[in-house]
Design an enzyme around this catalytic site. Structure first.
Site, PDB file in Angstrom:
ATOM      1  N   ASP A  21       1.135  -1.334  -0.379  1.00 15.15           N
ATOM      2  CA  ASP A  21       0.168  -0.161   0.243  1.00 15.15           C
ATOM      3  C   ASP A  21       0.769   1.125  -0.181  1.00 15.15           C
ATOM      4  O   ASP A  21       1.706   1.498   0.632  1.00 15.15           O
ATOM      5  CB  ASP A  21      -0.672   0.343   0.872  1.00 15.15           C
ATOM      6  CG  ASP A  21      -2.210   1.017   0.891  1.00 15.15           C
ATOM      7  OD1 ASP A  21      -2.189   1.596  -0.040  1.00 15.15           O
ATOM      8  OD2 ASP A  21      -2.670   0.894   2.495  1.00 15.15           O
ATOM      9  N   ARG A  25       0.239   7.992  -2.616  1.00 14.75           N
ATOM     10  CA  ARG A  25       0.704   8.779  -1.752  1.00 14.75           C
ATOM     11  C   ARG A  25       1.804   9.544  -2.162  1.00 14.75           C
ATOM     12  O   ARG A  25       2.739   9.973  -1.852  1.00 14.75           O
ATOM     13  CB  ARG A  25       0.563   7.881  -0.102  1.00 14.75           C
ATOM     14  CG  ARG A  25      -1.052   8.514   0.645  1.00 14.75           C
ATOM     15  CD  ARG A  25      -1.327   8.053   1.820  1.00 14.75           C
ATOM     16  NE  ARG A  25      -1.928   6.615   1.935  1.00 14.75           N
ATOM     17  CZ  ARG A  25      -1.489   5.379   2.148  1.00 14.75           C
ATOM     18  NH1 ARG A  25      -1.540   5.784   4.162  1.00 14.75           N
ATOM     19  NH2 ARG A  25      -2.085   4.240   2.003  1.00 14.75           N
ATOM     20  N   TRP A  26       3.114   8.150  -1.687  1.00 16.61           N
ATOM     21  CA  TRP A  26       4.337   7.988  -2.656  1.00 16.61           C
ATOM     22  C   TRP A  26       4.305   9.191  -4.117  1.00 16.61           C
ATOM     23  O   TRP A  26       5.284   9.509  -3.850  1.00 16.61           O
ATOM     24  CB  TRP A  26       4.873   6.771  -2.880  1.00 16.61           C
ATOM     25  CG  TRP A  26       6.622   7.172  -3.359  1.00 16.61           C
ATOM     26  CD1 TRP A  26       7.433   7.075  -2.082  1.00 16.61           C
ATOM     27  CD2 TRP A  26       7.222   7.215  -4.485  1.00 16.61           C
ATOM     28  NE1 TRP A  26       8.443   6.853  -2.785  1.00 16.61           N
ATOM     29  CE2 TRP A  26       8.124   7.000  -4.079  1.00 16.61           C
ATOM     30  CE3 TRP A  26       6.358   7.312  -5.447  1.00 16.61           C
ATOM     31  CZ2 TRP A  26       9.321   7.408  -4.952  1.00 16.61           C
ATOM     32  CZ3 TRP A  26       7.688   7.728  -6.495  1.00 16.61           C
ATOM     33  CH2 TRP A  26       8.803   7.540  -6.348  1.00 16.61           C
ATOM     34  N   ASN A  70     -11.420  -1.028  -6.106  1.00 11.37           N
ATOM     35  CA  ASN A  70     -10.369  -0.484  -6.827  1.00 11.37           C
ATOM     36  C   ASN A  70     -10.240  -0.400  -8.460  1.00 11.37           C
ATOM     37  O   ASN A  70     -10.428   1.268  -8.776  1.00 11.37           O
ATOM     38  CB  ASN A  70      -8.513  -0.645  -6.531  1.00 11.37           C
ATOM     39  CG  ASN A  70      -8.718  -0.715  -5.454  1.00 11.37           C
ATOM     40  OD1 ASN A  70      -7.080  -1.660  -4.699  1.00 11.37           O
ATOM     41  ND2 ASN A  70      -8.511  -0.543  -4.348  1.00 11.37           N
ATOM     42  N   SER A 198      -8.010  -5.095   5.712  1.00 10.24           N
ATOM     43  CA  SER A 198      -9.228  -4.290   4.126  1.00 10.24           C
ATOM     44  C   SER A 198      -9.871  -5.666   3.404  1.00 10.24           C
ATOM     45  O   SER A 198     -10.022  -5.433   2.427  1.00 10.24           O
ATOM     46  CB  SER A 198      -8.340  -4.234   3.628  1.00 10.24           C
ATOM     47  OG  SER A 198      -8.218  -2.497   4.187  1.00 10.24           O
TER      48      SER A 198
END
Length: 241
Positions: A21, A25-26, A70, A198
């Site tokens: 995950d 964000r990276w 997703n 999740s």
């Protein structure tokens, strides 16, 4: 990288599962595009498998790059992710070291993507030493639902539905899950700070050890893997006993 050879004697690390995950964000943190983030995440998956080759006891690695949820992301983002997934799996196959097994409902994927993945997987059928599971269009509830549906249809075809209703066992269900024939994960690593599974392999992880790290997946290193495995080696797995 030093391999973890000192795991608890009764529970050597044979099956590692990873939720990689933090790619988006990276990319955002470094000012890169979403595609750049996914590509870096795909490269890190290839790195992880190379690191795992040094661990003699490791038989299976399971990775979850794409959930059913997703698939609701914007189409341009999904297209970028599909490109990376197809490319990464092709590179895994090209190593000649891993038998590739796909988990999830592949019928939810675009037909061209599904066809390319299945052709690639077929190239690894004769590899028996180590297996990498790639969970695509996967959710745990969906896997269990599909498995029970297959079990019901098989028993109905055999004319034994009433008998099954009385005597169905966990082993019967196991037979129809995506991971049929495999051992359950010993350790799940999830990156990027989320402290939940999740819906990742809920049936298979009832006694699995969990390790969470704030490190974003593209920044995950051999040292981080070693730390997670050392943490596993210090745990005592009683499995309810």
């Amino acid at each position: 990288m030093s391999a973890t050879k000192d795991c608890h004697a009764d529970y050597p690390l044979q099956h590692l599962a990873v939720i990689p995950d933090g790619n988006r964000r990276w990319a955002c943190r470094h000012g890169f595009s979403m595609l750049d983030g996914y590509q870096r995440g795909g490269e890190r998956i290839l790195d992880l498998l190379k690191w795992c080759e040094d661990i003699a006891e490791l038989e299976t690695v399971t990775l979850w790059p794409l959930s059913i949820e997703n698939l609701h992301r914007p189409r341009p983002e999904l297209d970028a992710l599909f490109v990376v997934i197809v490319d990464t799996i092709a590179k895994i196959a090209a190593t000649g070291r891993w038998h590739i097994r796909l988990l999830g409902d592949l019928n939810r994927l675009p037909q061209d993507i599904r066809s390319r993945l299945l052709i690639t997987v077929e190239q690894t059928l004769d590899i028996t030493d180590s297996t990498v599971n790639i969970a695509i269009a996967y959710s745990g509830r969906d896997e269990i639902t599909r498995g029970i549906r297959k079990l019901l249809m098989a028993r109905r075809a055999a004319g034994t539905l009433d008998h099954m209703a009385r005597y169905v066992t966990p082993d019967d269900v196991n037979t129809y899950l995506d991971t049929a024939g495999q051992s359950d994960p010993d350790l799940v690593i999830r990156t990027a700070g989320e402290k939940r599974l999740s819906g990742f392999l809920p049936w298979q992880t009832v006694y699995t050890e969990l390790y969470f790290t704030d490190i974003l997946w593209p920044d995950f290193t051999p040292s981080d893997l070693t730390i997670a495995m050392q943490d596993y080696s210090r745990r005592i797995r009683r499995e309810g006993r």
